[in-house]
Scaffold this motif. Structure first.
Motif, PDB file in Angstrom:
ATOM      1  N   GLY A   2      -3.890   4.000  -2.917  1.00  0.00           N
ATOM      2  CA  GLY A   2      -5.331   3.720  -2.957  1.00  0.00           C
ATOM      3  C   GLY A   2      -6.045   4.682  -2.037  1.00  0.00           C
ATOM      4  O   GLY A   2      -5.608   4.886  -0.907  1.00  0.00           O
ATOM      5  N   LYS A   3      -7.099   5.309  -2.540  1.00  0.00           N
ATOM      6  CA  LYS A   3      -7.835   6.259  -1.700  1.00  0.00           C
ATOM      7  C   LYS A   3      -9.103   5.625  -1.145  1.00  0.00           C
ATOM      8  O   LYS A   3      -9.690   6.144  -0.212  1.00  0.00           O
ATOM      9  N   ARG A   4      -9.567   4.578  -1.806  1.00  0.00           N
ATOM     10  CA  ARG A   4     -10.840   3.970  -1.421  1.00  0.00           C
ATOM     11  C   ARG A   4     -10.661   2.461  -1.279  1.00  0.00           C
ATOM     12  O   ARG A   4      -9.844   1.851  -1.972  1.00  0.00           O
ATOM     13  N   PHE A  13       0.848  -1.211   0.000  1.00  0.00           N
ATOM     14  CA  PHE A  13       0.000   0.000   0.000  1.00  0.00           C
ATOM     15  C   PHE A  13       0.875   1.249   0.000  1.00  0.00           C
ATOM     16  O   PHE A  13       1.745   1.403   0.857  1.00  0.00           O
ATOM     17  N   GLY A  14       0.640   2.134  -0.945  1.00  0.00           N
ATOM     18  CA  GLY A  14       1.323   3.425  -0.996  1.00  0.00           C
ATOM     19  C   GLY A  14       0.430   4.491  -0.377  1.00  0.00           C
ATOM     20  O   GLY A  14      -0.712   4.676  -0.808  1.00  0.00           O
ATOM     21  N   ALA A  15       0.945   5.179   0.643  1.00  0.00           N
ATOM     22  CA  ALA A  15       0.092   6.041   1.463  1.00  0.00           C
ATOM     23  C   ALA A  15       0.287   7.535   1.192  1.00  0.00           C
ATOM     24  O   ALA A  15       0.052   8.362   2.069  1.00  0.00           O
ATOM     25  N   TRP A  16       0.699   7.876  -0.018  1.00  0.00           N
ATOM     26  CA  TRP A  16       0.823   9.301  -0.354  1.00  0.00           C
ATOM     27  C   TRP A  16      -0.567   9.962  -0.461  1.00  0.00           C
ATOM     28  O   TRP A  16      -0.832  10.990   0.178  1.00  0.00           O
ATOM     29  N   ALA A  17      -1.454   9.324  -1.249  1.00  0.00           N
ATOM     30  CA  ALA A  17      -2.755   9.958  -1.525  1.00  0.00           C
ATOM     31  C   ALA A  17      -3.572  10.182  -0.258  1.00  0.00           C
ATOM     32  O   ALA A  17      -4.374  11.127  -0.200  1.00  0.00           O
ATOM     33  N   VAL A  47      16.702   3.743   0.143  1.00  0.00           N
ATOM     34  CA  VAL A  47      16.564   5.012  -0.574  1.00  0.00           C
ATOM     35  C   VAL A  47      15.396   4.911  -1.545  1.00  0.00           C
ATOM     36  O   VAL A  47      15.035   3.828  -2.004  1.00  0.00           O
ATOM     37  N   SER A  48      14.846   6.086  -1.832  1.00  0.00           N
ATOM     38  CA  SER A  48      13.899   6.205  -2.931  1.00  0.00           C
ATOM     39  C   SER A  48      14.623   7.039  -3.980  1.00  0.00           C
ATOM     40  O   SER A  48      15.205   8.074  -3.647  1.00  0.00           O
ATOM     41  N   VAL A  49      14.642   6.565  -5.220  1.00  0.00           N
ATOM     42  CA  VAL A  49      15.436   7.244  -6.247  1.00  0.00           C
ATOM     43  C   VAL A  49      14.571   7.659  -7.425  1.00  0.00           C
ATOM     44  O   VAL A  49      13.517   7.069  -7.683  1.00  0.00           O
ATOM     45  N   ARG A  89       7.272   1.769  -7.208  1.00  0.00           N
ATOM     46  CA  ARG A  89       6.303   2.838  -6.915  1.00  0.00           C
ATOM     47  C   ARG A  89       5.660   3.356  -8.206  1.00  0.00           C
ATOM     48  O   ARG A  89       6.101   3.032  -9.306  1.00  0.00           O
ATOM     49  N   VAL A  90       4.593   4.153  -7.997  1.00  0.00           N
ATOM     50  CA  VAL A  90       3.797   4.697  -9.112  1.00  0.00           C
ATOM     51  C   VAL A  90       3.409   3.555 -10.085  1.00  0.00           C
ATOM     52  O   VAL A  90       3.508   3.705 -11.303  1.00  0.00           O
ATOM     53  N   PRO A  91       2.970   2.427  -9.550  1.00  0.00           N
ATOM     54  CA  PRO A  91       2.743   1.251 -10.401  1.00  0.00           C
ATOM     55  C   PRO A  91       1.601   1.429 -11.390  1.00  0.00           C
ATOM     56  O   PRO A  91       1.551   0.719 -12.395  1.00  0.00           O
ATOM     57  N   LEU A  92       0.704   2.368 -11.100  1.00  0.00           N
ATOM     58  CA  LEU A  92      -0.426   2.597 -12.012  1.00  0.00           C
ATOM     59  C   LEU A  92      -0.247   3.889 -12.801  1.00  0.00           C
ATOM     60  O   LEU A  92      -1.208   4.398 -13.381  1.00  0.00           O
ATOM     61  N   ALA A  93       0.985   4.395 -12.854  1.00  0.00           N
ATOM     62  CA  ALA A  93       1.269   5.653 -13.558  1.00  0.00           C
ATOM     63  C   ALA A  93       0.245   6.722 -13.158  1.00  0.00           C
ATOM     64  O   ALA A  93      -0.405   7.348 -14.001  1.00  0.00           O
ATOM     65  N   VAL A 135       6.487  13.877   4.833  1.00  0.00           N
ATOM     66  CA  VAL A 135       5.869  15.067   4.199  1.00  0.00           C
ATOM     67  C   VAL A 135       4.487  14.794   3.596  1.00  0.00           C
ATOM     68  O   VAL A 135       3.853  15.730   3.129  1.00  0.00           O
ATOM     69  N   TYR A 136       4.007  13.547   3.574  1.00  0.00           N
ATOM     70  CA  TYR A 136       2.690  13.297   2.988  1.00  0.00           C
ATOM     71  C   TYR A 136       1.623  13.898   3.914  1.00  0.00           C
ATOM     72  O   TYR A 136       1.274  13.332   4.949  1.00  0.00           O
ATOM     73  N   GLY A 137       1.129  15.061   3.513  1.00  0.00           N
ATOM     74  CA  GLY A 137       0.154  15.763   4.344  1.00  0.00           C
ATOM     75  C   GLY A 137       0.784  16.221   5.651  1.00  0.00           C
ATOM     76  O   GLY A 137       0.109  16.282   6.676  1.00  0.00           O
ATOM     77  N   HIS A 166      -1.725  16.662  -7.649  1.00  0.00           N
ATOM     78  CA  HIS A 166      -0.495  16.901  -8.441  1.00  0.00           C
ATOM     79  C   HIS A 166      -0.702  16.602  -9.923  1.00  0.00           C
ATOM     80  O   HIS A 166       0.055  17.075 -10.768  1.00  0.00           O
ATOM     81  N   ARG A 167      -1.752  15.827 -10.240  1.00  0.00           N
ATOM     82  CA  ARG A 167      -2.023  15.559 -11.654  1.00  0.00           C
ATOM     83  C   ARG A 167      -2.533  16.804 -12.356  1.00  0.00           C
ATOM     84  O   ARG A 167      -2.624  16.856 -13.570  1.00  0.00           O
ATOM     85  N   ASN A 168      -2.832  17.819 -11.536  1.00  0.00           N
ATOM     86  CA  ASN A 168      -3.144  19.146 -12.057  1.00  0.00           C
ATOM     87  C   ASN A 168      -1.912  20.061 -11.894  1.00  0.00           C
ATOM     88  O   ASN A 168      -1.368  20.562 -12.872  1.00  0.00           O
ATOM     89  N   GLU A 185      -9.318  -4.234  -5.380  1.00  0.00           N
ATOM     90  CA  GLU A 185      -9.021  -4.575  -6.777  1.00  0.00           C
ATOM     91  C   GLU A 185      -7.507  -4.728  -6.974  1.00  0.00           C
ATOM     92  O   GLU A 185      -7.047  -5.689  -7.601  1.00  0.00           O
ATOM     93  N   ASN A 186      -6.758  -3.796  -6.426  1.00  0.00           N
ATOM     94  CA  ASN A 186      -5.305  -3.852  -6.599  1.00  0.00           C
ATOM     95  C   ASN A 186      -4.716  -5.114  -5.957  1.00  0.00           C
ATOM     96  O   ASN A 186      -3.866  -5.786  -6.549  1.00  0.00           O
ATOM     97  N   CYS A 187      -5.185  -5.432  -4.756  1.00  0.00           N
ATOM     98  CA  CYS A 187      -4.647  -6.619  -4.068  1.00  0.00           C
ATOM     99  C   CYS A 187      -4.956  -7.885  -4.850  1.00  0.00           C
ATOM    100  O   CYS A 187      -4.174  -8.841  -4.825  1.00  0.00           O
ATOM    101  N   LEU A 230      -2.847   3.745 -15.651  1.00  0.00           N
ATOM    102  CA  LEU A 230      -2.868   2.311 -15.950  1.00  0.00           C
ATOM    103  C   LEU A 230      -4.027   1.589 -15.253  1.00  0.00           C
ATOM    104  O   LEU A 230      -4.083   0.366 -15.250  1.00  0.00           O
ATOM    105  N   SER A 231      -4.977   2.361 -14.709  1.00  0.00           N
ATOM    106  CA  SER A 231      -6.253   1.756 -14.303  1.00  0.00           C
ATOM    107  C   SER A 231      -7.204   1.773 -15.495  1.00  0.00           C
ATOM    108  O   SER A 231      -8.240   1.114 -15.486  1.00  0.00           O
ATOM    109  N   GLY A 232      -6.851   2.576 -16.519  1.00  0.00           N
ATOM    110  CA  GLY A 232      -7.674   2.649 -17.718  1.00  0.00           C
ATOM    111  C   GLY A 232      -8.891   3.549 -17.577  1.00  0.00           C
ATOM    112  O   GLY A 232      -9.704   3.652 -18.490  1.00  0.00           O
ATOM    113  N   LYS A 233      -9.016   4.243 -16.434  1.00  0.00           N
ATOM    114  CA  LYS A 233     -10.241   5.023 -16.234  1.00  0.00           C
ATOM    115  C   LYS A 233     -10.103   6.481 -16.704  1.00  0.00           C
ATOM    116  O   LYS A 233     -11.083   7.192 -16.806  1.00  0.00           O
ATOM    117  N   LEU A 234      -8.879   6.921 -16.951  1.00  0.00           N
ATOM    118  CA  LEU A 234      -8.692   8.333 -17.279  1.00  0.00           C
ATOM    119  C   LEU A 234      -8.932   8.576 -18.776  1.00  0.00           C
ATOM    120  O   LEU A 234      -8.674   7.709 -19.613  1.00  0.00           O
TER     121      LEU A 234
END
Ligand SMILES: NC(=O)c1ccc[n+]([C@@H]2O[C@H](COP(=O)([O-])OP(=O)(O)OC[C@H]3O[C@@H](n4cnc5c(N)ncnc54)[C@H](OP(=O)(O)O)[C@@H]3O)[C@@H](O)[C@H]2O)c1
Length: 327
Positions: free
Chosen positions: A285-287, A18-22, A151-153, A200-204, A55-57, A223-225, A293-295, A208-212
């Protein structure tokens, strides 16, 4: 859920984590209740590893994870990051005093005495030429402030340089159908040295969920804005740095490869898991429904050779010229 070793740490982590940025910020409004149900859904699905950052929030993401750990009995490994509180963000700022201060803040937010894993948060490349930074991290391990560090690179070359330091346990890097270069050399080297890989960023960023679509709009504070052209941080973190229209066209080509009744997000994550050097993918994941679905990507059978070749051809033709040598 299947589990994989996290480098030499002796820990086995859920291959979809789980990536907890969002749930911290920078992705539009997400309520704490929604975030908690997303986190709980992850644990219900067998997730035992969460990636976050101080720094996430401004600590919000870490505090929500502390709440999760209070409410759940399952063992959960938490990886946080340090360094992005620096302003200006310079290599000089990565010194023992600052790192200690950042880690003390994370310990408070995560309500623990010892972090599981702290990652330098995409530091300036010069940091990898300063052994004293890694010496300071060794001291923090000795002092019992963190069990492990990594490290994160941004770039493959930074990852290759980082793993020369013997106590680096993990490297976090962007790896997805639109970012294939790490699998050429870097993963082999990391595996040889027993270094764990967090994809990281596995769904771009959701592409890559195909919904956009061309019509998709994002909130002012998403940030996508606000980072679409790298205005706030490295442009590679938003849509993997791929031009939006080009990416949408490539997504349509990938969609044609989907087995019946398979969501693109699951397929894109399964593609990542084909790489055995990867310890885990860390989709944001926000919801709860997204998380489930991701799991479920972990339940899919391996992709066949023909499908893997087709994804590589789409990458080579559409995406590679835009990103390959940049990161
Ligand atoms: N520098 C760094 O170290 C750094 C940088 C970036 C990320 N990371 C880490 O990597 C993690 C993952 O990267 P990311 O969150 O940037 O990008 P990502 O995982 O590629 O995309 C996550 C976003 O995609 C959407 N989404 C997720 N699952 C979905 C599904 N099943 N169906 C449809 N949409 C779905 C959600 O946003 P919407 O619902 O709003 O579309 C979600 O916030 C982060 O959370 C963070 O822990 C670290």
């Amino acid at each position: 859920m299947r589990y994989r070793p996290l480098g030499r740490t002796g820990r086995n982590v859920s291959e979809v984590s789980f990536g907890a940025w969002a749930i911290g910020g920078s992705w539009g409004t997400v309520s704490d209740d929604e975030s908690m149900s997303a986190l709980n859904a992850a644990v219900d699905c067998g997730v035992n590893f969460i990636d976050t950052a101080d720094v996430y929030g401004d600590g919000r993401s870490e505090r929500l994870i502390a709440r999760l750990k209070r409410e759940r009995k399952e063992e959960i490994v938490v990886a946080t990051k340090a360094g992005r509180r620096l302003s200006p963000h310079t290599a000089d700022g990565y010194n023992a005093a600052n790192l200690t201060r950042f880690i003390e803040d994370s310990l408070r937010n995560l309500a623990t005495d010892c972090l599981d894993l702290v990652q330098l948060h995409c530091p300036p490349p010069d940091v990898y030429y300063r052994p004293e930074v890694f010496g300071a991290l060794d001291d923090l391990v000795k002092a019992g402030k963190t069990r492990y560090y990594g490290v994160s690179v941004e770039r493959v070359e930074e990852g290759l340089k980082a793993i020369e330091f013997p106590n680096i346990q993990s490297v976090q890097i962007i790896f997805n159908c639109f970012r294939q270069r790490p699998s050429e050399l870097f993963f082999r080297e990391a595996k040889r040295r027993g270094v764990g890989i967090l994809a990281r960023v596995p769904l771009a960023s959701g592409l890559l969920s195909g919904k956009l679509t061309r019509e998709s709009r994002f909130a002012e504070d998403d940030h996508r804005n606000f980072n679409r052209h790298g205005e706030a941080f490295d442009v590679g973190e938003t849509f993997s740095g791929v031009d939006y229209e080009v990416a949408l066209a490539a997504v349509e080509k990938i969609r044609r490869l989907l087995p019946p009744a398979t969501a693109l997000a699951r397929f894109a994550l399964r593609w990542i898991l084909m790489e055995d050097a990867v310890s885990c993918a860390i989709p944001g994941g926000k919801r709860a429904a997204q998380v489930r679905e991701n799991c479920s990507a972990s339940d899919l059978p391996p992709l066949d050779d023909e499908t893997m070749r087709a994804i590589r051809s789409i990458y080579d033709a559409e995406i590679k010229p835009l990103v390959h040598q940049r990161w």
